[in-house]
Design a protein around this motif. Structure first.
Motif, PDB file in Angstrom:
ATOM      1  N   GLN A  77      18.657  31.885  12.184  1.00 21.99           N
ATOM      2  CA  GLN A  77      18.265  31.452  13.550  1.00 21.99           C
ATOM      3  C   GLN A  77      19.198  31.586  14.573  1.00 21.99           C
ATOM      4  O   GLN A  77      18.882  31.484  15.727  1.00 21.99           O
ATOM      5  CB  GLN A  77      17.633  30.085  13.417  1.00 21.99           C
ATOM      6  N   ARG A  89       8.285  35.961  15.437  1.00 20.25           N
ATOM      7  CA  ARG A  89       8.491  36.032  14.006  1.00 20.25           C
ATOM      8  C   ARG A  89       7.250  35.857  13.457  1.00 20.25           C
ATOM      9  O   ARG A  89       6.312  35.284  13.516  1.00 20.25           O
ATOM     10  CB  ARG A  89       9.216  34.769  13.701  1.00 20.25           C
ATOM     11  N   LEU A 128      11.205  39.583  14.772  1.00 18.75           N
ATOM     12  CA  LEU A 128      11.911  39.248  13.561  1.00 18.75           C
ATOM     13  C   LEU A 128      10.813  39.090  12.291  1.00 18.75           C
ATOM     14  O   LEU A 128       9.583  38.553  12.629  1.00 18.75           O
ATOM     15  CB  LEU A 128      12.846  38.391  13.748  1.00 18.75           C
ATOM     16  N   THR A 130      10.072  36.584   9.351  1.00 21.81           N
ATOM     17  CA  THR A 130      10.614  35.309   8.578  1.00 21.81           C
ATOM     18  C   THR A 130      10.001  34.939   7.543  1.00 21.81           C
ATOM     19  O   THR A 130       8.799  35.491   6.947  1.00 21.81           O
ATOM     20  CB  THR A 130      10.360  34.241   9.827  1.00 21.81           C
TER      21      THR A 130
ATOM     22  N   GLU B 136      12.584  25.775  11.583  1.00 21.84           N
ATOM     23  CA  GLU B 136      11.120  26.234  11.966  1.00 21.84           C
ATOM     24  C   GLU B 136      10.175  25.048  12.353  1.00 21.84           C
ATOM     25  O   GLU B 136       9.208  25.317  12.973  1.00 21.84           O
ATOM     26  CB  GLU B 136      10.648  27.254  11.227  1.00 21.84           C
TER      27      GLU B 136
END
Ligand code: SF4
Ligand code: FES
Lengths: 165, 429
Positions: A77, A89, A128, A130, B136
């Motif tokens: 990150q 993402r 991106l 993830t 996240e």
């Protein structure tokens, strides 16, 4: 010829950044524990981590530059190069694979005219991949900045992107 | 979904939510439903060792994947020494592909985790606990922050909790994304502000952990089990389950099933029940080809294994692992080569890079699988893959990442060899 990047000596962390970082130190036995959070704090303000920021954080925390850099390059990150205003993402893990993330990735790359890992020319979006975002029961999943989007279909994408412009 | 009556007696983890799985149980509601009663009981009447013994007797197993007995792990912590800090870390770095249970618990029943941390910290005589949260998980972070301040306001965290001498602070430490942080010693390194490379064991974290101090690392779901064990007792807890593994477990099925989801179920129900009664079977027109019992690092099983019960020992008896208990269905439209390729791309991207077999071996498996997917595999590719699996097996690498990574390859070749053979150049039509 060896290219040397000269550091911009005018770079300063602002007081907000400094306070936020210093505030974290009390939660740990050792200020090094704050390195990752410090990088996140500075990145939140500036979008990415430039060389000067690494030096400034190192000085503030009393942790060597190498140690800060080693963390900055290890974690997904933290960005060590400029990125777009919005970070998209897409989850490319197994359940989203089964549910067709590849169509979504392709569509995003087409609309934005970039490949995964790149930033659009206008600086609006960086794309991106993830790992599993923990919503596999509502897959495929996209995360744009801090927002989660579930059960994403290609049809929804154009409008979704517009809402971030 | 099957209509089930959820009560605190049968569904101790999730009954709070009733039918509505979209809300968060905040402190008033949590307390109205006997929340923090277990913590009060412990702080007022128990010694730390009593709590450890109860948890030991309950046979609670860690819910992070490895299934180690929690009480035993707790007993590894050395005797309390005045002046030496000790730590409890809640492993909330959920990142296993196909797993969405810890997030669910944190976002919906945050106080259950906090109460679990409270009781566990009391037992381990810890005065500061960290929640190592995946970066996240922004929503979970907001919810936990609010829940922690609610608990502080009522004096459930801080000094002299429930009038006792016990003091506890909970700190949320949010990560910056790397799968390997889920490995407990890598997690400790990460919390210290270092690269998340695993540490050599022994010494175990219980002896030399965070900043060299005694440290215990437990998963979110494990800790969430603690309050009800204290409140309702060991016998009740054991009777919840239909198997040797005690208590209930969050289980799920994802993939192209009719109703993917997550349910709290007793250990010992069959995978078949889980797939058909809860996830409602495969979507129309699809049949089940293979399934993973609990996350990317567990071996594939076939439809013939569906009658196996969801518990640690029976799944390992058929050559896989229960892992996180969140199963995943692969349907007949996929070649196992592309499924395994997806998994190995993940594992090779997330290798921490510390040891050579894993750092170099996993990208190699990806290369081979890519060639097989393009149907351009050389004759020896399957043997080569098998050999790589041996080289990356338990004992050959520094941590369990690589052995976990090859479990799906080995099992896929074992059960679906023809899918791999179809990728060889000589078999190209
Ligand atoms: S096996 Fe992989 S993840 Fe584990 S220490 Fe070695 S390189 Fe790192
Ligand atoms: S695999 Fe995409 S959210 Fe889990």
């Amino acid at each position: 010829m060896i290219k040397v990047n000269l550091l911009n000596s005018n770079f300063r962390l602002n007081s907000l950044e400094k306070n936020k970082i210093k505030n974290q130190i009390k939660y740990y036995e050792d200020s090094r524990s704050v390195s990752i959070e410090a990088l996140k704090i500075v990145q939140k303000e500036r979008g990415w981590i430039c060389d000067e920021a690494i030096f400034a954080i190192s000085k503030l925390l009393g942790v060597s530059v190498v140690d800060i850099e080693s963390v900055a390059t290890f974690y997904n990150q933290i960005f060590r190069q400029p990125v777009g205003k919005n970070i998209i993402r897409y989850c490319d893990s197994i359940v989203c694979f089964i549910n067709g993330y590849k169509d979504i990735q392709m569509l995003l790359e087409n609309i934005l005219a970039i490949k995964t890992g790149e930033t659009t020319q206008d600086g609006m979006f960086t794309l991106l991949p993830t790992c599993c975002l923990g919503n596999c029961d509502q897959s495929p999943v996209l995360m744009i900045n801090d927002d989660m989007h579930f059960c994403v279909t290609p049809k929804l994408i154009p409008n979704l992107l517009d809402s971030y412009k | 979904m099957k209509k089930i009556l959820c009560t605190s007696e049968t569904h101790p983890l999730t009954w709070w939510l009733g039918d509505n799985h979209n809300n968060t149980i905040w402190i008033t509601e949590y307390r109205n439903k006997n929340g923090y009663k277990a913590a009060e009981k412990v702080c007022k009447n128990f010694n730390p060792i009593d709590v450890i013994n109860i948890v030991k007797d309950s046979k609670l197993k860690g819910r992070g994947g490895a299934g180690f007995l929690t009480g035993n792990k707790w007993s590894l912590m050395p005797q309390y020494e005045k002046g030496v800090n000790r730590y409890l870390i809640c492993n909330a770095d959920e990142m296993e592909p196909g797993t969405y249970k810890d997030k669910f618990l944190m976002e919906h029943i945050p106080h259950q985790l906090i109460e679990g941390l409270l009781i566990s910290s009391f037992a381990l005589q810890v005065s500061r606990a960290y929640i190592f949260l995946r970066g996240e998980y922004v929503q979970a972070e907001k919810i936990l922050n609010r829940a922690i301040s609610e608990a502080k306001e009522l004096g459930f965290l801080g000094k002299n909790i429930f009038g006792s001498k016990f003091t506890l602070d909970i700190v949320i430490h949010s990560g910056a994304g790397r799968y390997i942080c889920g490995e407990e010693t890598a997690l400790i390194n990460s919390l210290e502000g270092k690269r998340a490379n695993p540490r050599y064991k022994p010494p175990f974290p219980a002896m030399v952990g965070l900043w060299g101090k005694p440290t215990c690392v437990n998963n979110v779901e494990t800790l969430s089990n603690i309050p009800s064990i204290i409140l309702n007792g060991v016998n009740w807890y054991k009777n919840l389950s239909k198997s040797n593994d005690t208590g209930t477990k969050l289980m799920g099925f994802s993939g192209r099933v009719k109703c993917p989801g997550l349910w709290e179920l007793p250990f010992g129900i069959t995978a078949n029940e889980l797939l058909h009664n809860y996830a409602q079977g495969m979507k129309k027109g699809l049949t089940l080809k293979a399934w993973l019992p609990g996350g990317a690092g567990t071996g594939f099983l076939t439809p013939e294994h569906l009658n196996v019960t969801m518990e640690f020992s029976s799944i390992s008896n058929v050559g896989s692992r229960l892992g996180t208990g969140l199963a995943m269905a692969i349907d007949n439209t996929f070649s196992m080569v592309s499924i395994v390729l997806n998994l190995e791309k993940f594992f090779s991207r997330e290798s921490c890079g510390l040891c050579t077999p894993c750092r170099d071996g996993l990208p190699w498996t990806v290369k081979i699988l890519k060639m097989l997917e393009k149907k351009r595999g050389h004759e020896n590719y399957i043997t080569l893959l098998e050999e790589l699996c041996n080289q990356l097996n338990t004992g050959r690498t520094f941590c369990a990442h690589a052995p976990g990574a090859v479990a799906p390859i080995k099992s896929a070749i074992k059960y679906f060899r023809s899918d791999f053979e179809a990728g060889l150049l000589k078999n190209k039509l």
